[in-house]
Motif scaffolding. Sequence first.
Motif, mmCIF file in Angstrom:
data_model
loop_
_atom_site.group_PDB
_atom_site.id
_atom_site.type_symbol
_atom_site.label_atom_id
_atom_site.label_comp_id
_atom_site.label_asym_id
_atom_site.label_seq_id
_atom_site.Cartn_x
_atom_site.Cartn_y
_atom_site.Cartn_z
ATOM 1 N N UNK A 210 5.095 -15.984 5.124
ATOM 2 C CA UNK A 210 6.153 -16.548 5.462
ATOM 3 C C UNK A 210 5.750 -18.045 6.215
ATOM 4 N N UNK A 211 4.404 -17.830 6.999
ATOM 5 C CA UNK A 211 3.908 -19.210 7.546
ATOM 6 C C UNK A 211 3.154 -20.115 6.468
ATOM 7 N N UNK A 212 2.561 -19.645 5.385
ATOM 8 C CA UNK A 212 2.087 -20.017 4.270
ATOM 9 C C UNK A 212 3.333 -21.042 3.542
ATOM 10 N N UNK A 213 4.293 -20.202 3.195
ATOM 11 C CA UNK A 213 5.227 -21.096 2.411
ATOM 12 C C UNK A 213 5.705 -22.091 3.314
ATOM 13 N N UNK A 337 10.142 -18.804 5.178
ATOM 14 C CA UNK A 337 9.348 -20.027 5.249
ATOM 15 C C UNK A 337 9.537 -21.435 4.861
ATOM 16 N N UNK A 338 10.331 -21.273 3.632
ATOM 17 C CA UNK A 338 10.728 -22.478 3.193
ATOM 18 C C UNK A 338 11.590 -23.241 4.060
ATOM 19 N N UNK A 339 12.677 -22.459 4.793
ATOM 20 C CA UNK A 339 13.448 -22.810 5.730
ATOM 21 C C UNK A 339 12.906 -23.285 6.969
ATOM 22 N N UNK A 340 11.868 -22.728 7.416
ATOM 23 C CA UNK A 340 11.109 -23.123 8.596
ATOM 24 C C UNK A 340 10.372 -24.407 8.453
ATOM 25 N N UNK A 341 9.748 -24.503 7.181
ATOM 26 C CA UNK A 341 8.999 -25.668 6.906
ATOM 27 C C UNK A 341 9.775 -26.933 6.681
ATOM 28 N N UNK A 342 10.689 -26.774 5.822
ATOM 29 C CA UNK A 342 11.728 -28.257 5.599
ATOM 30 C C UNK A 342 12.288 -28.562 7.006
ATOM 31 N N UNK A 343 12.786 -27.577 7.796
ATOM 32 C CA UNK A 343 13.321 -27.962 9.271
ATOM 33 C C UNK A 343 12.280 -28.414 9.940
ATOM 34 N N UNK A 344 11.132 -28.047 10.214
ATOM 35 C CA UNK A 344 10.099 -28.613 10.994
ATOM 36 C C UNK A 344 9.607 -30.060 10.319
ATOM 37 N N UNK A 345 9.659 -29.991 9.073
ATOM 38 C CA UNK A 345 9.439 -31.257 8.546
ATOM 39 C C UNK A 345 10.407 -32.288 8.795
ATOM 40 N N UNK A 346 11.629 -32.099 8.406
ATOM 41 C CA UNK A 346 12.885 -33.037 8.674
ATOM 42 C C UNK A 346 12.735 -33.359 10.334
ATOM 43 N N UNK A 347 12.306 -32.392 11.104
ATOM 44 C CA UNK A 347 12.296 -33.019 12.620
ATOM 45 C C UNK A 347 11.296 -34.009 12.844
ATOM 46 N N UNK A 348 10.270 -33.639 12.412
ATOM 47 C CA UNK A 348 8.889 -34.595 12.435
ATOM 48 C C UNK A 348 9.338 -36.103 11.842
#
Length: 402
Positions: A210-213, A337-348
């Motif tokens: 999950x973290x990799x994705x 993982x994709x959800x977490x990644x895109x949300x964190x990316x959008x926040x940054x």
Amino acid sequence: MKKSIYIMALGAFGIITTEFGVIGILPKLVKQFHISIDTAGWLLSAFALTVALAGPFTNMLTAKMNRKTIMCLVLGIFVISNLLSAVAPNFTVLMIARILPAFLHPVFWAVSMTAASKQAGPKDAPKAIAIVMAGLSVATVLGVPLTTYVADLFSWRASFVVSALINLLAFGALAFFVPSMPVNEADASPKSQVKILGRLHIWVKLLTATIILAGMFATYGYLAEYLDKVSHMSGVQISMMLLVFGGTGIIGNWLTGIALSKNILVTSRLFLLALVVMHALAYQFGGLFIPMVIILSVWGLVHTGGFLVANLLVIDGIHGTALDFVNSLLPSFFNAGITVGTLLGGFVIAHYGIHQVIWMTIPLLLLSFGLSFIKENAKHKIIEKATEEIAEPEPVQVAVCE
């Protein structure tokens, strides 16, 4: 048998193109609907989140349906979804149209993997699974540049029409050329399969995947925007760069597969470190056109193997009916993982700018790298304990029978 498996791979190509194809057209949707880039990113995040939450339940609800029937149903809904997206008058309608097929996305993934394995037989099962996974891999590297190019050539609406046609082609091939796949009642029962969730190292594996994705998609989900704002590329140049990214990715996926067949753990760690280096280089030289072209070429070579790395990390050492069950869970954890990644990316991006999104990806990749060592140490102890618990009653049972 081979024809059926390749058709399922085509179906995988269609549904993954639908999921990730929106990445390349996010900048156009921002302008069309007058929204921010992080809001547009929800088209990817919401899809992935729906897959993550619905996966385990939709798989159980459809467990007794004919495998061919359910795969046709999934592809049919994806056709309708893409057509609705193509005519969406506003962002809300587009979001609803995107979420619609996400509920059944994990069903196709789990069913196709298991069906391909059973059709090929135990000896050729790995090869059959690899063929179906190739549909996913090719979609991740070619689906995005394809839809981006079509959107640039015609309009963003045309990109959804292309996705609809791909899914329609897979639907027709599946309906006419794949034999019926009735369900064995024993296989439909999850009781024996869910026991594997009692093993701690499985959860460590799923968390690592999950973290990799998440690390991969924190930046990759906004790659088109990054190339637009940081690298100052035109729409045509972005399409070409995504195509280069995808083209080298096909080669990278093949090379990653070869390396993983030799040593899964070492290859996975090297993959994570290589991806960290590529993101650091993209941050440093993102504003320079020629260096960025070279970086993207190598980045694509590395990036695409991520799905294969995460998949094999999880299923390594799992056999029998437990493998079917874990396969049904993978779409949920991958998309989480994709959800977490895109949300964190959008926040940054929203708070610090698109250039800084790289610094969300690197810590996530390093965290998964660290988890790979924890997994290695814990794995053997847990397996030994589980083996002892399983093995101890057997002599007693045999003795009683004698």
